[in-house]
Design a protein around this motif. Structure first.
Motif, mmCIF file in Angstrom:
data_model
loop_
_atom_site.group_PDB
_atom_site.id
_atom_site.type_symbol
_atom_site.label_atom_id
_atom_site.label_comp_id
_atom_site.label_asym_id
_atom_site.label_seq_id
_atom_site.Cartn_x
_atom_site.Cartn_y
_atom_site.Cartn_z
ATOM 1 N N ILE A 252 18.572 19.664 61.796
ATOM 2 C CA ILE A 252 19.340 20.617 60.994
ATOM 3 C C ILE A 252 20.099 19.857 59.922
ATOM 4 N N ARG A 253 19.878 20.245 58.666
ATOM 5 C CA ARG A 253 20.693 19.725 57.570
ATOM 6 C C ARG A 253 21.697 20.811 57.238
ATOM 7 N N TRP A 254 22.943 20.582 57.653
ATOM 8 C CA TRP A 254 24.014 21.553 57.461
ATOM 9 C C TRP A 254 24.449 21.582 56.000
ATOM 10 N N PRO A 255 25.042 22.698 55.541
ATOM 11 C CA PRO A 255 25.542 22.766 54.159
ATOM 12 C C PRO A 255 26.556 21.662 53.827
ATOM 13 N N SER A 256 27.251 21.140 54.837
ATOM 14 C CA SER A 256 28.219 20.057 54.626
ATOM 15 C C SER A 256 27.530 18.742 54.291
ATOM 16 N N GLY A 257 26.202 18.666 54.487
ATOM 17 C CA GLY A 257 25.450 17.442 54.249
ATOM 18 C C GLY A 257 25.120 16.684 55.525
#
Length: 108
Positions: free
Chosen positions: A83-88
């Protein structure tokens, strides 16, 4: 659920058991937004990758599904989830069983 312009909405239920396997991934953001909108989820099964991005607001007369559903066909071994979260932040999970729903919480 689906709807055609000017017609009543319809709800369908798939009741066939084809023997195929699946995985549903729900996200809960902590640093990113609460629903993980904008996250990119990659499931790797038997060397093949499937990618889903969580989004909202892309539905007519309803709501977008917040979970990511992956159809795995006859593959029933463990899969890897990234998972690549929106936070990076990138979060990797290995050894995930099929035919289940998992909740992944973004690490702080």
């Amino acid at each position: 659920m689906f709807a055609n312009y000017g017609q009543t909405s319809k709800l369908l239920e798939n009741v066939c058991d084809s023997g195929n396997h699946w995985l549903i991934v729900d996200l809960e953001g902590t640093t990113s937004n609460r629903d993980g909108i904008g996250a990119r989820i990659t499931v790797t099964a038997n060397g093949a990758k499937q990618i889903r991005e969580t989004s909202a607001g892309g539905s007519s007369m309803g709501q977008s599904m917040m979970e990511a559903h992956f159809g795995l066909g006859k593959f029933d071994s463990e899969v890897s989830v990234s998972i690549r979260w929106p936070s990076g932040l990138v979060q990797n999970l290995d050894g995930i069983s099929t035919d289940r729903r998992i909740l992944v919480v973004e690490p702080q």
